[in-house]
Scaffold this motif. Structure first.
Motif, PDB file in Angstrom:
ATOM      1  N   ALA A  22       9.023 -29.694  13.106  1.00  0.00           N
ATOM      2  CA  ALA A  22       9.446 -28.416  12.522  1.00  0.00           C
ATOM      3  C   ALA A  22       9.456 -27.312  13.576  1.00  0.00           C
ATOM      4  CB  ALA A  22       8.539 -28.044  11.356  1.00  0.00           C
ATOM      5  N   GLU A  23       8.518 -27.344  14.519  1.00  0.00           N
ATOM      6  CA  GLU A  23       8.519 -26.344  15.599  1.00  0.00           C
ATOM      7  C   GLU A  23       9.793 -26.429  16.426  1.00  0.00           C
ATOM      8  OE1 GLU A  23       4.011 -25.370  16.914  1.00  0.00           O
ATOM      9  OE2 GLU A  23       4.678 -27.427  17.344  1.00  0.00           O
ATOM     10  N   LEU A  29      16.850 -23.178  15.330  1.00  0.00           N
ATOM     11  CA  LEU A  29      17.593 -22.402  14.325  1.00  0.00           C
ATOM     12  C   LEU A  29      17.201 -20.929  14.273  1.00  0.00           C
ATOM     13  CD1 LEU A  29      17.475 -25.058  11.480  1.00  0.00           C
ATOM     14  CD2 LEU A  29      19.392 -24.562  13.040  1.00  0.00           C
ATOM     15  N   GLY A  30      16.088 -20.570  14.914  1.00  0.00           N
ATOM     16  CA  GLY A  30      15.660 -19.179  14.911  1.00  0.00           C
ATOM     17  C   GLY A  30      15.085 -18.723  13.582  1.00  0.00           C
ATOM     18  N   HIS A  31      14.499 -19.653  12.820  1.00  0.00           N
ATOM     19  CA  HIS A  31      13.861 -19.322  11.544  1.00  0.00           C
ATOM     20  C   HIS A  31      12.440 -19.883  11.564  1.00  0.00           C
ATOM     21  CE1 HIS A  31      17.363 -17.619   9.627  1.00  0.00           C
ATOM     22  NE2 HIS A  31      18.071 -18.604  10.158  1.00  0.00           N
ATOM     23  N   PRO A  32      11.491 -19.138  11.007  1.00  0.00           N
ATOM     24  CA  PRO A  32      10.089 -19.552  11.111  1.00  0.00           C
ATOM     25  C   PRO A  32       9.715 -20.688  10.163  1.00  0.00           C
ATOM     26  CG  PRO A  32      10.250 -17.564   9.799  1.00  0.00           C
ATOM     27  CD  PRO A  32      11.642 -17.851  10.325  1.00  0.00           C
ATOM     28  N   ILE A  33       8.649 -21.356  10.525  1.00  0.00           N
ATOM     29  CA  ILE A  33       8.018 -22.327   9.634  1.00  0.00           C
ATOM     30  C   ILE A  33       7.364 -21.532   8.511  1.00  0.00           C
ATOM     31  CG2 ILE A  33       6.101 -23.973   9.487  1.00  0.00           C
ATOM     32  CD1 ILE A  33       6.768 -24.751  12.399  1.00  0.00           C
ATOM     33  N   ASP A  42       1.234 -32.815   5.652  1.00  0.00           N
ATOM     34  CA  ASP A  42       2.161 -33.924   5.419  1.00  0.00           C
ATOM     35  C   ASP A  42       3.580 -33.449   5.154  1.00  0.00           C
ATOM     36  OD1 ASP A  42       0.231 -35.895   5.761  1.00  0.00           O
ATOM     37  OD2 ASP A  42      -0.301 -35.895   3.642  1.00  0.00           O
ATOM     38  N   GLU A  43       3.738 -32.197   4.744  1.00  0.00           N
ATOM     39  CA  GLU A  43       5.054 -31.602   4.495  1.00  0.00           C
ATOM     40  C   GLU A  43       5.084 -30.223   5.132  1.00  0.00           C
ATOM     41  OE1 GLU A  43       5.918 -31.432   0.343  1.00  0.00           O
ATOM     42  OE2 GLU A  43       5.559 -33.571   0.035  1.00  0.00           O
ATOM     43  N   VAL A  44       6.165 -29.935   5.854  1.00  0.00           N
ATOM     44  CA  VAL A  44       6.319 -28.644   6.526  1.00  0.00           C
ATOM     45  C   VAL A  44       7.743 -28.161   6.263  1.00  0.00           C
ATOM     46  CG1 VAL A  44       6.242 -27.426   8.738  1.00  0.00           C
ATOM     47  CG2 VAL A  44       4.640 -29.304   8.296  1.00  0.00           C
ATOM     48  N   PHE A  56      10.215 -31.276   6.435  1.00  0.00           N
ATOM     49  CA  PHE A  56       9.772 -32.358   7.311  1.00  0.00           C
ATOM     50  C   PHE A  56       8.585 -33.038   6.648  1.00  0.00           C
ATOM     51  CE2 PHE A  56      11.859 -29.063   9.619  1.00  0.00           C
ATOM     52  CZ  PHE A  56      12.726 -29.745  10.444  1.00  0.00           C
ATOM     53  N   ILE A  57       8.700 -34.353   6.396  1.00  0.00           N
ATOM     54  CA  ILE A  57       7.627 -35.054   5.685  1.00  0.00           C
ATOM     55  C   ILE A  57       7.133 -36.251   6.492  1.00  0.00           C
ATOM     56  CG2 ILE A  57       8.420 -34.321   3.413  1.00  0.00           C
ATOM     57  CD1 ILE A  57       9.490 -37.190   3.026  1.00  0.00           C
TER      58      ILE A  57
END
Length: 130
Positions: A22-23, A29-33, A42-44, A56-57
């Motif tokens: 995810a990082e 994409l220029g969008h935060p987590i 386990d999921e982000v 993201f799993i």
């Protein structure tokens, strides 16, 4: 009645953590987590405005190196395609294939740190330049 796409889900198999992948996509994409998500989860989620989120799993099984993705993302960068490809390689993407043509059309195929392929197309400015 209808359904809408809420998330595009990306599987993450060991040793790659969902947060780590995810990082990469957050920087791409220029969008935060999502602020509720932390390393080890386990999921982000990355929420995207006016689009399905990227989720993201964690999964137990890795992607087969001999199978192509059945679904992939096509990115249209704000900057020229070649500059974006260089930026993404610096972030940790790997080069897979070059499908650019002499007239400037086509795309570059990259893979994220988990091996998921995606394409980088021409920017809007490159599409409108004769």
């Amino acid at each position: 009645m209808k359904s809408v796409i809420r998330h595009i889900t990306v599987n993450c198999a060991p040793p790659l953590e969902p947060y780590t992948l995810a990082e990469f996509w957050s920087a791409t994409l220029g969008h935060p987590i999502h602020p509720d998500d932390t390393p080890g989860d386990d999921e982000v989620l990355i929420e995207l405005p006016d689009s399905p989120g990227l989720l993201f799993i964690r999964v137990p099984d890795p992607k087969s190196p001999t199978t192509r993705n059945r679904l992939h993302l096509d990115l249209q960068p704000e900057q020229p395609r070649d500059e974006e490809v260089t930026r993404l390689l610096t972030l940790g993407a790997t080069f897979v294939d070059d499908q650019r043509t002499e007239d400037g059309r086509g795309w570059v195929v990259l893979a994220d740190p988990a091996g998921n392929e995606f394409c980088v197309e021409r920017s809007d400015a490159e599409r409108t330049t004769p």
